[in-house]
Design a protein around this motif. Structure first.
Motif, mmCIF file in Angstrom:
data_model
loop_
_atom_site.group_PDB
_atom_site.id
_atom_site.type_symbol
_atom_site.label_atom_id
_atom_site.label_comp_id
_atom_site.label_asym_id
_atom_site.label_seq_id
_atom_site.Cartn_x
_atom_site.Cartn_y
_atom_site.Cartn_z
ATOM 1 N N ARG A 63 38.937 40.270 55.037
ATOM 2 C CA ARG A 63 38.397 39.350 56.045
ATOM 3 C C ARG A 63 39.246 38.086 56.190
ATOM 4 O O ARG A 63 39.156 37.396 57.192
ATOM 5 N N ASP A 64 40.093 37.792 55.190
ATOM 6 C CA ASP A 64 40.968 36.623 55.274
ATOM 7 C C ASP A 64 42.232 36.893 56.092
ATOM 8 O O ASP A 64 43.034 36.006 56.305
ATOM 9 N N ARG A 65 42.399 38.118 56.573
ATOM 10 C CA ARG A 65 43.597 38.487 57.327
ATOM 11 C C ARG A 65 43.308 38.860 58.773
ATOM 12 O O ARG A 65 44.165 39.377 59.467
ATOM 13 N N GLY A 66 42.094 38.611 59.235
ATOM 14 C CA GLY A 66 41.778 38.908 60.619
ATOM 15 C C GLY A 66 40.314 39.222 60.807
ATOM 16 O O GLY A 66 39.588 39.444 59.833
ATOM 17 N N PRO A 67 39.875 39.237 62.067
ATOM 18 C CA PRO A 67 38.461 39.523 62.339
ATOM 19 C C PRO A 67 38.109 40.970 61.997
ATOM 20 O O PRO A 67 38.951 41.851 62.054
ATOM 21 N N ARG A 68 36.850 41.158 61.665
ATOM 22 C CA ARG A 68 36.363 42.496 61.342
ATOM 23 C C ARG A 68 36.502 43.397 62.559
ATOM 24 O O ARG A 68 36.153 43.023 63.681
ATOM 25 N N ILE A 69 37.003 44.598 62.313
ATOM 26 C CA ILE A 69 37.124 45.593 63.382
ATOM 27 C C ILE A 69 35.783 46.308 63.490
ATOM 28 O O ILE A 69 35.288 46.841 62.491
ATOM 29 N N PRO A 70 35.167 46.331 64.671
ATOM 30 C CA PRO A 70 33.884 47.027 64.808
ATOM 31 C C PRO A 70 34.032 48.518 64.500
ATOM 32 O O PRO A 70 35.019 49.138 64.894
ATOM 33 N N SER A 71 33.062 49.064 63.796
ATOM 34 C CA SER A 71 33.101 50.477 63.439
ATOM 35 C C SER A 71 31.723 50.928 62.981
ATOM 36 O O SER A 71 30.963 50.150 62.419
ATOM 37 N N ALA A 72 31.428 52.214 63.193
ATOM 38 C CA ALA A 72 30.193 52.817 62.694
ATOM 39 C C ALA A 72 30.334 53.231 61.227
ATOM 40 O O ALA A 72 29.346 53.575 60.588
ATOM 41 N N LEU A 73 31.557 53.188 60.694
ATOM 42 C CA LEU A 73 31.776 53.553 59.294
ATOM 43 C C LEU A 73 31.168 52.495 58.376
ATOM 44 O O LEU A 73 31.174 51.309 58.715
ATOM 45 N N PRO A 74 30.673 52.881 57.206
ATOM 46 C CA PRO A 74 30.163 51.886 56.253
ATOM 47 C C PRO A 74 31.265 50.872 55.924
ATOM 48 O O PRO A 74 32.402 51.256 55.657
ATOM 49 N N PHE A 75 30.915 49.590 55.938
ATOM 50 C CA PHE A 75 31.900 48.515 55.792
ATOM 51 C C PHE A 75 31.822 47.848 54.430
ATOM 52 O O PHE A 75 30.737 47.639 53.879
ATOM 53 N N HIS A 76 32.992 47.491 53.895
ATOM 54 C CA HIS A 76 33.089 46.696 52.666
ATOM 55 C C HIS A 76 34.212 45.691 52.848
ATOM 56 O O HIS A 76 35.339 46.077 53.184
ATOM 57 N N ALA A 77 33.929 44.420 52.650
ATOM 58 C CA ALA A 77 34.962 43.382 52.696
ATOM 59 C C ALA A 77 35.724 43.414 51.372
ATOM 60 O O ALA A 77 35.130 43.319 50.298
ATOM 61 N N ILE A 78 37.042 43.561 51.436
ATOM 62 C CA ILE A 78 37.873 43.631 50.239
ATOM 63 C C ILE A 78 37.911 42.264 49.563
ATOM 64 O O ILE A 78 38.186 41.249 50.198
ATOM 65 N N GLN A 79 37.637 42.274 48.256
ATOM 66 C CA GLN A 79 37.654 41.065 47.429
ATOM 67 C C GLN A 79 38.890 41.091 46.528
ATOM 68 O O GLN A 79 39.455 42.158 46.259
ATOM 69 N N PRO A 80 39.326 39.936 46.024
ATOM 70 C CA PRO A 80 40.538 39.880 45.195
ATOM 71 C C PRO A 80 40.522 40.801 43.974
ATOM 72 O O PRO A 80 41.568 41.291 43.552
ATOM 73 N N GLU A 81 39.361 41.073 43.407
ATOM 74 C CA GLU A 81 39.297 41.910 42.204
ATOM 75 C C GLU A 81 39.154 43.409 42.513
ATOM 76 O O GLU A 81 39.110 44.235 41.600
ATOM 77 N N ASP A 82 39.094 43.776 43.785
ATOM 78 C CA ASP A 82 38.930 45.185 44.148
ATOM 79 C C ASP A 82 40.208 45.983 43.902
ATOM 80 O O ASP A 82 41.317 45.529 44.219
ATOM 81 N N ALA A 83 40.050 47.181 43.338
ATOM 82 C CA ALA A 83 41.165 48.088 43.069
ATOM 83 C C ALA A 83 40.650 49.519 43.176
ATOM 84 O O ALA A 83 39.448 49.751 43.374
ATOM 85 N N TRP A 84 41.567 50.475 43.052
ATOM 86 C CA TRP A 84 41.212 51.895 43.056
ATOM 87 C C TRP A 84 41.828 52.497 41.806
ATOM 88 O O TRP A 84 43.020 52.312 41.559
ATOM 89 N N CYS A 85 41.058 53.207 41.021
ATOM 90 C CA CYS A 85 41.533 53.738 39.741
ATOM 91 C C CYS A 85 42.380 54.994 39.955
ATOM 92 O O CYS A 85 41.891 56.004 40.454
ATOM 93 N N ASP A 86 43.658 54.904 39.550
ATOM 94 C CA ASP A 86 44.546 56.068 39.622
ATOM 95 C C ASP A 86 45.018 56.509 38.237
ATOM 96 O O ASP A 86 45.943 57.289 38.099
ATOM 97 N N ASP A 87 44.331 56.023 37.200
ATOM 98 C CA ASP A 87 44.646 56.366 35.812
ATOM 99 C C ASP A 87 43.875 57.633 35.432
ATOM 100 O O ASP A 87 42.651 57.603 35.294
ATOM 101 N N VAL A 88 44.599 58.739 35.237
ATOM 102 C CA VAL A 88 43.928 60.013 34.944
ATOM 103 C C VAL A 88 43.178 59.998 33.618
ATOM 104 O O VAL A 88 42.295 60.823 33.404
ATOM 105 N N ALA A 89 43.502 59.061 32.734
ATOM 106 C CA ALA A 89 42.808 58.973 31.446
ATOM 107 C C ALA A 89 41.514 58.158 31.538
ATOM 108 O O ALA A 89 40.734 58.140 30.598
#
Length: 176
Positions: A63-89
């Motif tokens: 949200r700090d990089r531009g206005p929210r794009i309208p969409s019917a998809l479930p929305f989540h505002a990305i926060q500084p601590e957000d990540a995606w786990c790619d560690d197979v262990a």
């Protein structure tokens, strides 16, 4: 109201395996694929974009990089601590996670570049999750030079602004 679009198609270019086209309701847009092109047997770190019918799981946006794009998809505002786990262990493999700001992560969602300013996680390897089969297959923003992704599908910001408002909550991206 117009009927929302449920199907997006991605096809690789016959001339370059890392370039492709995204077709939505008969309109075609250029897109970028993984450095290994389209793959059938996806593995973590192989650089391939997996073939298949992948549901769009939601819309994540900074949200700090531009206005929210309208969409019917479930929305989540990305926060500084957000990540995606790619560690197979890790038991949280291929899931969104929170990371302390002082901890590094290859899949931190707040990046200095703009690649992850808008992200649509694709339903790859998430039901059930098989460790090592690949994580974090996103539809995200492309680099200005059009260089390949690590296995995702990437488009320019204008494509997201045109397409996202027209999509159904149950849209599927067919890659192949």
């Amino acid at each position: 109201m117009k009927r929302r679009i449920r199907l997006l198609r991605v096809q690789a270019s016959p001339l370059c395996r890392t370039k492709g086209r995204l077709t939505v309701a008969g309109i075609t847009f250029p897109c970028v694929l993984g450095r290994s092109g389209l793959v059938t047997a996806k593995r973590e770190g192989d650089g391939g974009t997996p073939r298949g019918a992948l549901p769009l799981r939601g819309l994540l946006q900074r949200r700090d990089r531009g206005p929210r794009i309208p969409s019917a998809l479930p929305f989540h505002a990305i926060q500084p601590e957000d990540a995606w786990c790619d560690d197979v262990a890790d038991r949280r493999y291929n899931k969104p996670i929170k990371r302390p700001l002082d901890q590094t992560s290859e899949e931190r969602l707040t990046r200095a570049d703009r690649l992850y300013d808008v992200i649509v996680p694709l339903g790859w390897n998430d039901g059930p999750i098989v460790k090592g089969r690949g994580s974090a297959i996103f539809w995200h923003l492309s680099r200005e030079n059009g260089s390949p992704t690590a296995g995702c599908v990437a488009v320019t910001p204008d494509v997201f602004r045109k397409v996202l408002p027209r999509l159904s909550r149950h849209a599927v991206m067919v890659i192949g």
